[in-house]
Design a protein around this motif. Structure first.
Motif, PDB file in Angstrom:
ATOM      1  N   ASP A   1      90.375  26.310  32.273  1.00 22.42           N
ATOM      2  CA  ASP A   1      91.216  25.232  31.759  1.00 22.42           C
ATOM      3  C   ASP A   1      92.476  25.061  32.601  1.00 22.42           C
ATOM      4  O   ASP A   1      92.945  23.936  32.814  1.00 22.42           O
ATOM      5  CB  ASP A   1      91.575  25.475  30.294  1.00 22.42           C
ATOM      6  N   VAL A   2      93.014  26.159  33.130  1.00 26.01           N
ATOM      7  CA  VAL A   2      94.196  26.083  33.984  1.00 26.01           C
ATOM      8  C   VAL A   2      93.832  25.453  35.333  1.00 26.01           C
ATOM      9  O   VAL A   2      94.553  24.596  35.855  1.00 26.01           O
ATOM     10  CB  VAL A   2      94.808  27.483  34.188  1.00 26.01           C
TER      11      VAL A   2
ATOM     12  N   GLU B   1      93.994  33.133  39.884  1.00 28.54           N
ATOM     13  CA  GLU B   1      93.894  32.424  38.602  1.00 28.54           C
ATOM     14  C   GLU B   1      92.432  32.091  38.347  1.00 28.54           C
ATOM     15  O   GLU B   1      91.782  31.445  39.166  1.00 28.54           O
ATOM     16  CB  GLU B   1      94.722  31.143  38.636  1.00 28.54           C
ATOM     17  N   GLU B   2      91.893  32.546  37.206  1.00 32.11           N
ATOM     18  CA  GLU B   2      90.473  32.375  36.918  1.00 32.11           C
ATOM     19  C   GLU B   2      90.209  31.556  35.658  1.00 32.11           C
ATOM     20  O   GLU B   2      89.054  31.243  35.373  1.00 32.11           O
ATOM     21  CB  GLU B   2      89.797  33.738  36.797  1.00 32.11           C
ATOM     22  N   ARG B   3      91.232  31.209  34.910  1.00 33.28           N
ATOM     23  CA  ARG B   3      91.035  30.450  33.671  1.00 33.28           C
ATOM     24  C   ARG B   3      90.646  29.009  34.017  1.00 33.28           C
ATOM     25  O   ARG B   3      91.408  28.288  34.653  1.00 33.28           O
ATOM     26  CB  ARG B   3      92.306  30.473  32.813  1.00 33.28           C
TER      27      ARG B   3
END
Length: 206
Positions: free
Chosen positions: A13-14, A9-11
């Protein structure tokens, strides 16, 4: 961190969302006494490319020497997690070639800590941390509710930590490596057995 591409996971905001929702993280340092790890609640702030983490600890804390040494620290935020039984997979009935596993979400952040011996800064960090969690209550407790001399004495025993995040990684292992029917089976199993609602919500959101 070992992470297959399917789970990466690279986002930002997440990643930040998990860190904010699960602020009690494991702070890991390496100093003259070797590796040390302690749980510590953090607040997340804007700044730099990946954000800034802030926390506080006692002046006599055993990890303080390592933090003052200037070496990079690792901060691990653990999100939702749950055991996954093979009984939830439709493929179990087809061929039986399935085994148990564990689903989870986590974030690892790295950066060089800065120690702040500043009672005003520490109080502001504690007030923010308190307000973040008390704000959901009908009658929130505030730092100012305690006597001024009591709070002042508490602050004298604390120092602040600020960690600009140099790098950040996320791992969301939520059955992406399974066939769609098996992944749906996990979702249905979590829902029907009413276990780990946070993992159910995480899987349904992806």
């Amino acid at each position: 961190m070992h992470c297959r591409s399917a789970f990466r996971e690279e986002r930002l905001d997440v990643l930040h969302g998990l860190m904010t929702a699960h602020p009690l993280a494991t702070l890991i340092t390496a100093g003259s006494n070797g590796l040390e790890a302690n749980l510590m609640p953090f607040t997340l702030h804007a700044g730099g490319e990946h954000g800034i983490l802030r926390a506080h600890l006692a002046r006599g804390h055993s990890q303080l020497d390592a933090l003052q040494g200037g070496a990079e620290a690792l901060i691990v935020f653990q999100g939702p997690e749950c055991y996954v039984t093979p009984a939830w997979y439709p493929s179990k009935a087809e061929h039986g070639k399935v085994v148990p596993t564990w689903n989870f979400a986590m974030v690892q952040a790295r950066g060089k800590p800065v120690i702040l011996d500043d009672a005003t800064w520490v109080r502001a960090q504690i007030e923010e941390l308190t307000n973040n969690h008390e704000g959901q209550r009908a009658s929130p407790w505030k730092v100012a509710d305690a006597p001024d001399d009591f709070i002042a004495a508490q602050l004298k025993a604390l120092v602040g930590i600020e960690i600009p995040i140099r790098s950040i990684e996320g791992k969301w292992k939520v059955s992406q490596n399974r066939l769609p029917a098996d992944r749906q089976g996990v979702i249905d199993g979590l829902r029907s057995e009413q276990v780990c609602p946070s993992m159910l919500a995480t899987m349904e959101a992806r």
